[in-house]
Design a protein around this motif. Structure first.
Motif, PDB file in Angstrom:
ATOM      1  N   TRP A  59      46.185  34.773  34.024  1.00 53.02           N
ATOM      2  CA  TRP A  59      46.596  35.657  35.106  1.00 53.02           C
ATOM      3  C   TRP A  59      46.264  37.106  34.765  1.00 53.02           C
ATOM      4  O   TRP A  59      46.464  37.538  33.628  1.00 53.02           O
ATOM      5  CB  TRP A  59      48.098  35.545  35.339  1.00 53.02           C
ATOM      6  N   VAL A  61      45.847  41.274  36.897  1.00 53.19           N
ATOM      7  CA  VAL A  61      45.945  42.065  38.126  1.00 53.19           C
ATOM      8  C   VAL A  61      44.845  43.115  38.095  1.00 53.19           C
ATOM      9  O   VAL A  61      44.727  43.882  37.135  1.00 53.19           O
ATOM     10  CB  VAL A  61      47.328  42.726  38.266  1.00 53.19           C
ATOM     11  N   SER A  62      44.035  43.122  39.135  1.00 53.18           N
ATOM     12  CA  SER A  62      42.960  44.109  39.279  1.00 53.18           C
ATOM     13  C   SER A  62      43.572  45.397  39.824  1.00 53.18           C
ATOM     14  O   SER A  62      44.233  45.376  40.865  1.00 53.18           O
ATOM     15  CB  SER A  62      41.903  43.588  40.253  1.00 53.18           C
ATOM     16  N   GLU A  63      43.334  46.509  39.118  1.00 51.64           N
ATOM     17  CA  GLU A  63      43.984  47.750  39.527  1.00 51.64           C
ATOM     18  C   GLU A  63      43.410  48.376  40.791  1.00 51.64           C
ATOM     19  O   GLU A  63      44.081  49.163  41.443  1.00 51.64           O
ATOM     20  CB  GLU A  63      44.006  48.760  38.390  1.00 51.64           C
ATOM     21  N   PRO A 101      51.677  41.746  43.255  1.00 49.52           N
ATOM     22  CA  PRO A 101      51.069  42.185  41.996  1.00 49.52           C
ATOM     23  C   PRO A 101      52.033  42.959  41.091  1.00 49.52           C
ATOM     24  O   PRO A 101      51.925  42.884  39.868  1.00 49.52           O
ATOM     25  CB  PRO A 101      49.897  43.057  42.438  1.00 49.52           C
ATOM     26  N   ARG A 104      54.042  40.411  39.371  1.00 47.70           N
ATOM     27  CA  ARG A 104      53.155  39.729  38.423  1.00 47.70           C
ATOM     28  C   ARG A 104      52.978  40.589  37.168  1.00 47.70           C
ATOM     29  O   ARG A 104      53.013  40.087  36.049  1.00 47.70           O
ATOM     30  CB  ARG A 104      51.797  39.466  39.083  1.00 47.70           C
ATOM     31  N   LEU A 105      52.777  41.891  37.338  1.00 45.80           N
ATOM     32  CA  LEU A 105      52.623  42.776  36.179  1.00 45.80           C
ATOM     33  C   LEU A 105      53.881  42.783  35.317  1.00 45.80           C
ATOM     34  O   LEU A 105      53.799  42.802  34.089  1.00 45.80           O
ATOM     35  CB  LEU A 105      52.284  44.201  36.631  1.00 45.80           C
ATOM     36  N   SER A 113      49.677  46.334  31.555  1.00 48.38           N
ATOM     37  CA  SER A 113      50.384  46.263  32.839  1.00 48.38           C
ATOM     38  C   SER A 113      50.926  47.623  33.254  1.00 48.38           C
ATOM     39  O   SER A 113      50.869  47.990  34.427  1.00 48.38           O
ATOM     40  CB  SER A 113      51.536  45.252  32.752  1.00 48.38           C
ATOM     41  N   ARG A 117      49.670  49.698  36.640  1.00 45.50           N
ATOM     42  CA  ARG A 117      50.613  50.211  37.642  1.00 45.50           C
ATOM     43  C   ARG A 117      50.455  51.713  37.830  1.00 45.50           C
ATOM     44  O   ARG A 117      50.506  52.225  38.941  1.00 45.50           O
ATOM     45  CB  ARG A 117      52.045  49.881  37.255  1.00 45.50           C
ATOM     46  N   LEU A 123      46.360  47.046  44.267  1.00 44.72           N
ATOM     47  CA  LEU A 123      46.435  45.978  43.266  1.00 44.72           C
ATOM     48  C   LEU A 123      46.176  44.602  43.873  1.00 44.72           C
ATOM     49  O   LEU A 123      46.544  44.343  45.016  1.00 44.72           O
ATOM     50  CB  LEU A 123      47.809  45.983  42.590  1.00 44.72           C
ATOM     51  N   THR A 125      46.180  40.349  42.565  1.00 44.20           N
ATOM     52  CA  THR A 125      46.394  39.326  41.549  1.00 44.20           C
ATOM     53  C   THR A 125      45.226  38.356  41.526  1.00 44.20           C
ATOM     54  O   THR A 125      44.712  37.969  42.564  1.00 44.20           O
ATOM     55  CB  THR A 125      47.701  38.537  41.822  1.00 44.20           C
TER      56      THR A 125
END
Length: 132
Positions: A59, A61-63, A101, A104-105, A113, A117, A123, A125
């Motif tokens: 997993w 998260v794309s910023e 997201p 998720r972070l 993470s 943020r 963001l 996921t």
């Protein structure tokens, strides 16, 4: 749809910084990397990422969400490789726009993470289902 000026400026500064940082990070032997196939070139593209393996999935998260080049590559070809602790794993990436997201972070809990943020906008996921 027009993007807010602040978001656009933030994107330009962060991506310029990351371009330089990622060139160094890719060379570190234990850095987690996501390898996609370039949608135009067909060449492997390696991006340092933060995330966590949970069972048979990885997993992250794309910023910058769908603006990120690796996300555009995934949309063109979801087959990817992930390097975890120096070992490569093949898998299939899934973009999850309905996932939260921020939550998720929090679940991924890492310094990355916090940075995502703080610096991110839009963001997104991503779950990579790893092959056995």
């Amino acid at each position: 749809m027009a993007r807010p000026r602040h978001s656009e400026t933030k994107y330009r500064y962060v991506t310029a910084f990351q371009r330089r940082l990622n060139a160094v990070m890719r060379r570190l032997p234990l850095q987690t990397l996501l390898e996609t196939t370039g949608r135009t070139s067909g060449l492997p593209r390696r991006t340092p990422v933060g995330g966590r393996r949970v069972g048979d999935s990885f997993w992250l998260v794309s910023e910058f969400g769908e603006r990120a080049q690796y996300i555009r590559n995934i949309k063109a070809d979801p087959r990817v490789r992930v390097r975890l602790r120096g070992r490569w794993h093949t898998g299939t990436a899934h973009l999850l726009p309905d996932d939260d997201p921020i939550a998720r972070l929090r679940a991924l809990r890492s310094l990355n993470s916090v940075a995502v943020r703080a610096m991110g906008a839009g963001l997104l996921t991503v779950r990579v289902d790893l092959d056995s």
